[in-house]
Design an enzyme around this catalytic site. Structure first.
Site, mmCIF file in Angstrom:
data_model
loop_
_atom_site.group_PDB
_atom_site.id
_atom_site.type_symbol
_atom_site.label_atom_id
_atom_site.label_comp_id
_atom_site.label_asym_id
_atom_site.label_seq_id
_atom_site.Cartn_x
_atom_site.Cartn_y
_atom_site.Cartn_z
ATOM 1 N N THR A 132 72.587 -93.993 78.661
ATOM 2 C CA THR A 132 72.794 -95.133 79.556
ATOM 3 C C THR A 132 73.835 -96.098 78.995
ATOM 4 O O THR A 132 74.051 -96.156 77.777
ATOM 5 C CB THR A 132 71.443 -95.874 79.729
ATOM 6 O OG1 THR A 132 71.679 -97.147 80.298
ATOM 7 C CG2 THR A 132 70.765 -96.119 78.384
ATOM 8 N N ASP A 133 74.418 -96.900 79.874
ATOM 9 C CA ASP A 133 75.337 -97.953 79.407
ATOM 10 C C ASP A 133 74.581 -99.114 78.757
ATOM 11 O O ASP A 133 75.180 -99.963 78.105
ATOM 12 C CB ASP A 133 76.214 -98.467 80.564
ATOM 13 C CG ASP A 133 75.423 -99.073 81.723
ATOM 14 O OD1 ASP A 133 74.175 -99.036 81.695
ATOM 15 O OD2 ASP A 133 76.060 -99.589 82.669
ATOM 16 N N GLU A 134 73.240 -99.128 78.920
ATOM 17 C CA GLU A 134 72.476 -100.276 78.409
ATOM 18 C C GLU A 134 72.468 -100.326 76.879
ATOM 19 O O GLU A 134 72.167 -101.355 76.293
ATOM 20 C CB GLU A 134 71.055 -100.249 78.974
ATOM 21 C CG GLU A 134 71.083 -100.244 80.491
ATOM 22 C CD GLU A 134 69.741 -100.502 81.174
ATOM 23 O OE1 GLU A 134 68.883 -101.153 80.574
ATOM 24 O OE2 GLU A 134 69.590 -100.044 82.319
ATOM 25 N N TYR A 157 63.660 -100.398 75.989
ATOM 26 C CA TYR A 157 64.241 -99.182 76.592
ATOM 27 C C TYR A 157 65.605 -98.878 75.985
ATOM 28 O O TYR A 157 65.858 -97.776 75.507
ATOM 29 C CB TYR A 157 64.367 -99.354 78.116
ATOM 30 C CG TYR A 157 65.270 -98.327 78.767
ATOM 31 C CD1 TYR A 157 64.927 -96.973 78.781
ATOM 32 C CD2 TYR A 157 66.484 -98.696 79.366
ATOM 33 C CE1 TYR A 157 65.771 -96.019 79.375
ATOM 34 C CE2 TYR A 157 67.317 -97.751 79.960
ATOM 35 C CZ TYR A 157 66.955 -96.411 79.954
ATOM 36 O OH TYR A 157 67.781 -95.476 80.531
ATOM 37 N N LYS A 161 66.923 -95.706 73.665
ATOM 38 C CA LYS A 161 68.024 -94.815 74.065
ATOM 39 C C LYS A 161 69.145 -94.861 73.012
ATOM 40 O O LYS A 161 69.753 -93.839 72.691
ATOM 41 C CB LYS A 161 68.573 -95.190 75.445
ATOM 42 C CG LYS A 161 67.647 -94.922 76.613
ATOM 43 C CD LYS A 161 67.286 -93.457 76.825
ATOM 44 C CE LYS A 161 68.426 -92.608 77.321
ATOM 45 N NZ LYS A 161 67.977 -91.235 77.688
HETATM 46 P P1 NAD Z 1 63.020 -90.919 85.709
HETATM 47 O O1 NAD Z 1 62.077 -91.875 85.069
HETATM 48 O O2 NAD Z 1 63.161 -90.891 87.191
HETATM 49 O O3 NAD Z 1 62.644 -89.424 85.283
HETATM 50 C C1 NAD Z 1 62.303 -89.098 83.963
HETATM 51 C C2 NAD Z 1 61.738 -87.687 83.969
HETATM 52 O O4 NAD Z 1 61.375 -87.363 82.609
HETATM 53 C C3 NAD Z 1 60.465 -87.537 84.811
HETATM 54 O O5 NAD Z 1 60.525 -86.340 85.561
HETATM 55 C C4 NAD Z 1 59.349 -87.462 83.781
HETATM 56 O O6 NAD Z 1 58.233 -86.686 84.209
HETATM 57 C C5 NAD Z 1 60.064 -86.814 82.590
HETATM 58 N N1 NAD Z 1 59.430 -87.164 81.317
HETATM 59 C C6 NAD Z 1 59.090 -88.398 80.881
HETATM 60 N N2 NAD Z 1 58.499 -88.305 79.667
HETATM 61 C C7 NAD Z 1 58.495 -86.987 79.341
HETATM 62 C C8 NAD Z 1 58.031 -86.262 78.222
HETATM 63 N N3 NAD Z 1 57.428 -86.880 77.179
HETATM 64 N N4 NAD Z 1 58.203 -84.912 78.192
HETATM 65 C C9 NAD Z 1 58.807 -84.280 79.241
HETATM 66 N N5 NAD Z 1 59.239 -84.914 80.352
HETATM 67 C C10 NAD Z 1 59.089 -86.248 80.384
HETATM 68 O O7 NAD Z 1 64.422 -91.165 84.997
HETATM 69 P P2 NAD Z 1 65.887 -91.088 85.602
HETATM 70 O O8 NAD Z 1 66.228 -92.393 86.199
HETATM 71 O O9 NAD Z 1 66.017 -89.845 86.369
HETATM 72 O O10 NAD Z 1 66.732 -90.961 84.253
HETATM 73 C C11 NAD Z 1 66.993 -89.691 83.669
HETATM 74 C C12 NAD Z 1 67.789 -89.894 82.391
HETATM 75 O O11 NAD Z 1 69.014 -90.555 82.698
HETATM 76 C C13 NAD Z 1 67.090 -90.764 81.347
HETATM 77 O O12 NAD Z 1 67.354 -90.229 80.082
HETATM 78 C C14 NAD Z 1 67.738 -92.124 81.510
HETATM 79 O O13 NAD Z 1 67.708 -92.834 80.287
HETATM 80 C C15 NAD Z 1 69.132 -91.737 81.909
HETATM 81 N N6 NAD Z 1 69.859 -92.716 82.737
HETATM 82 C C16 NAD Z 1 69.277 -93.256 83.848
HETATM 83 C C17 NAD Z 1 69.994 -94.141 84.645
HETATM 84 C C18 NAD Z 1 69.415 -94.722 85.903
HETATM 85 O O14 NAD Z 1 70.062 -95.551 86.562
HETATM 86 N N7 NAD Z 1 68.232 -94.313 86.343
HETATM 87 C C19 NAD Z 1 71.306 -94.488 84.296
HETATM 88 C C20 NAD Z 1 71.862 -93.919 83.139
HETATM 89 C C21 NAD Z 1 71.140 -93.031 82.390
HETATM 90 P P1 TYD Z 2 66.640 -101.992 87.530
HETATM 91 O O1 TYD Z 2 66.756 -101.257 88.819
HETATM 92 O O2 TYD Z 2 65.285 -102.119 86.904
HETATM 93 O O3 TYD Z 2 67.665 -101.319 86.516
HETATM 94 P P2 TYD Z 2 68.143 -101.838 85.033
HETATM 95 O O4 TYD Z 2 67.194 -102.856 84.538
HETATM 96 O O5 TYD Z 2 68.073 -100.571 84.242
HETATM 97 O O6 TYD Z 2 69.532 -102.355 85.226
HETATM 98 O O7 TYD Z 2 67.210 -103.466 87.727
HETATM 99 C C1 TYD Z 2 68.515 -103.666 88.234
HETATM 100 C C2 TYD Z 2 68.758 -105.172 88.266
HETATM 101 O O8 TYD Z 2 67.861 -105.754 89.227
HETATM 102 C C3 TYD Z 2 68.437 -105.857 86.943
HETATM 103 O O9 TYD Z 2 69.345 -106.934 86.753
HETATM 104 C C4 TYD Z 2 67.031 -106.398 87.141
HETATM 105 C C5 TYD Z 2 67.011 -106.725 88.619
HETATM 106 N N1 TYD Z 2 65.688 -106.591 89.287
HETATM 107 C C6 TYD Z 2 65.210 -107.635 90.068
HETATM 108 O O10 TYD Z 2 65.861 -108.695 90.233
HETATM 109 N N2 TYD Z 2 63.987 -107.471 90.667
HETATM 110 C C7 TYD Z 2 63.232 -106.346 90.517
HETATM 111 O O11 TYD Z 2 62.111 -106.274 91.083
HETATM 112 C C8 TYD Z 2 63.762 -105.284 89.722
HETATM 113 C C9 TYD Z 2 62.962 -104.022 89.514
HETATM 114 C C10 TYD Z 2 64.997 -105.445 89.116
#
Ligand code: NAD
Ligand code: TYD
Length: 350
Positions: A132-134, A157, A161
């Site tokens: 992630t960019d975070e 989180y 990461k």
């Molecule tokens: P998500 O929470 O929707 O899915 C995570 C998946 O991992 C689920 O299917 C869950 O069952 C599985 N999982 C969790 N713990 C596990 C374990 N101990 N063993 C096996 N499986 C397990 O997450 P996402 O949003 O799809 O993100 C996927 C990846 O991309 C993550 O690594 C996240 O850090 C990264 N990422 C997410 C975003 C975003 O905007 N959502 C952006 C950048 C990077």
């Molecule tokens: P989120 O979707 O949780 O992603 P991330 O924290 O990984 O960026 O949140 C996106 C932005 O929205 C973040 O600035 C937090 C804000 N946010 C709210 O204002 N209200 C909410 O209920 C949630 C879940 C997020």
């Protein structure tokens, strides 16, 4: 079958799109999807491809080191695309330990299993870590995260990461493990779990519940349609340079309040309701502790080296996303029953 690719977290939001892309595009690969099916994992996300003969689902937990050795021994993957993670910042604030276990220990377990099965003969092998960019921390009003930006994570989180990214690089530098990393901005799209801002607001609009905006709503995120992230992962997995990382972003910054207003506008239009109906639900609530002000990605490296660019505009992507949720109300209802309600009450009603 000319290759076996193990995708972890393939039942989650982004993982399910990565799995679908690989299963559809690479009929010669055996795709093994390993997922523990936590609250965020859902096999409903993959019903359309689950019968394909070159697809296998394995329910397993990456925190179980012995089981990871067993799975790697059984399937002997040539490549790993690692997405399994605890992914929600607010949950990490409530319970950091689960994030250390899955994101840090789980990643190290996979790295160890890959080393063992590949026996330090790395030709044709690759471990792709999805991050992630975070990890880069927070930007002020100006500037972008590049691949050279120093790590400065703030939430449990992003700290977990960042730690996993460091371990992946350490296994490359120490043991020569072939690796690539992608650091992506906020995704949105079909199958997004309604704890994150966009799907949570869609769910709440459909149920006439408040739309909780943290703080003043001026926090900024760079949004990317999930299918464009899946395409970027495919490109970097196949063509990225060994040992390198690639930033992936949407060239698409929005302040949260403006984004939620745009979402409200589109949902009202699609439901044929008077403009301003959904916006009345916007409610400013207590801020997230340690809330990062702004994330924004410089994605010029992946653009210049691999020719990747987002394929849909935000307006199109948001429209497709809302349509998906309107057409999949059963999915939304099933994932918001049971434990979701407990999470929601704890997060928003206390
Ligand atoms: P998500 O929470 O929707 O899915 C995570 C998946 O991992 C689920 O299917 C869950 O069952 C599985 N999982 C969790 N713990 C596990 C374990 N101990 N063993 C096996 N499986 C397990 O997450 P996402 O949003 O799809 O993100 C996927 C990846 O991309 C993550 O690594 C996240 O850090 C990264 N990422 C997410 C975003 C975003 O905007 N959502 C952006 C950048 C990077
Ligand atoms: P989120 O979707 O949780 O992603 P991330 O924290 O990984 O960026 O949140 C996106 C932005 O929205 C973040 O600035 C937090 C804000 N946010 C709210 O204002 N209200 C909410 O209920 C949630 C879940 C997020």
């Amino acid at each position: 079958m000319n290759k076996t690719i193990l995708i972890t977290g393939g039942a989650g939001f982004i993982g399910s799109h990565v799995v679908r892309n690989f299963v559809t595009k690479y009929p010669d690969y055996h795709i093994v999807n390993l997922d523990a099916l936590t609250y965020a994992g859902n096999l409903e996300n993959l019903r359309d491809i689950e019968e394909k003969p070159h697809y296998t689902f394995v329910k397993a937990d990456i925190t179980d080191a012995l089981d990871m050795f067993r799975v790697f021994e059984q399937y002997k993957p040539d490549g790993v695309i690692h997405l399994a993670a605890e992914s929600h910042v607010d949950r990490s604030i409530a319970d950091p330990t689960a994030f250390v276990m899955t994101n840090v220990i789980g990643t190290v377990n996979l790295l160890n299993a890959a080393r063992q099965i590949w026996k330090d003969d790395f030709i044709g092998k690759r471990f792709h870590h999805v991050s992630t960019d975070e990890v880069f921390g927070a930007l002020g009003a100006e500037g972008l995260f590049t691949e050279e930006t120093s790590y400065d994570p703030h939430s449990p989180y992003s700290a977990s990461k960042a730690s996993s990214d460091h371990f992946v690089r350490a296994y490359h530098d120490t043991y020569g493990l072939p690796i690539v990393l992608t650091n992506c901005s906020n995704n949105y799209g079909p199958n997004h779990f309604p704890e994150k801002l966009i799907p949570l607001c869609i769910h709440n609009i459909l149920n006439s519940q408040p739309l909780p905006i943290y703080g003043d709503g001026k926090y900024t995120r760079d949004w990317l349609f999930v299918i464009d992230h899946a395409t970027a992962i495919d490109l970097v997995f196949h063509e990225g340079k060994n040992g390198e990382s690639y930033n992936v972003g949407g060239f698409n910054e929005w302040q949260n309040i403006d984004l939620v207003k745009e979402l409200c506008k589109q949902v009202d239009e699609k439901l044929g309701r008077p403009a301003g109906t959904a916006e009345q639900l916007i409610t400013f609530v207590k801020d997230r502790p340690g809330h990062d002000l702004r994330y924004a990605i410089d994605a010029s490296k992946i653009n210049k080296e691999l020719g990747w660019y987002p394929s849909v505009t935000f307006e199109e992507g948001l429209s497709k996303t809302i349509d998906w949720f309107l057409n999949n109300k059963e999915w939304l209802e099933s994932v918001t029953s049971g434990d979701y309600q407990k999470y929601y009450d704890k997060q928003y009603k206390d």
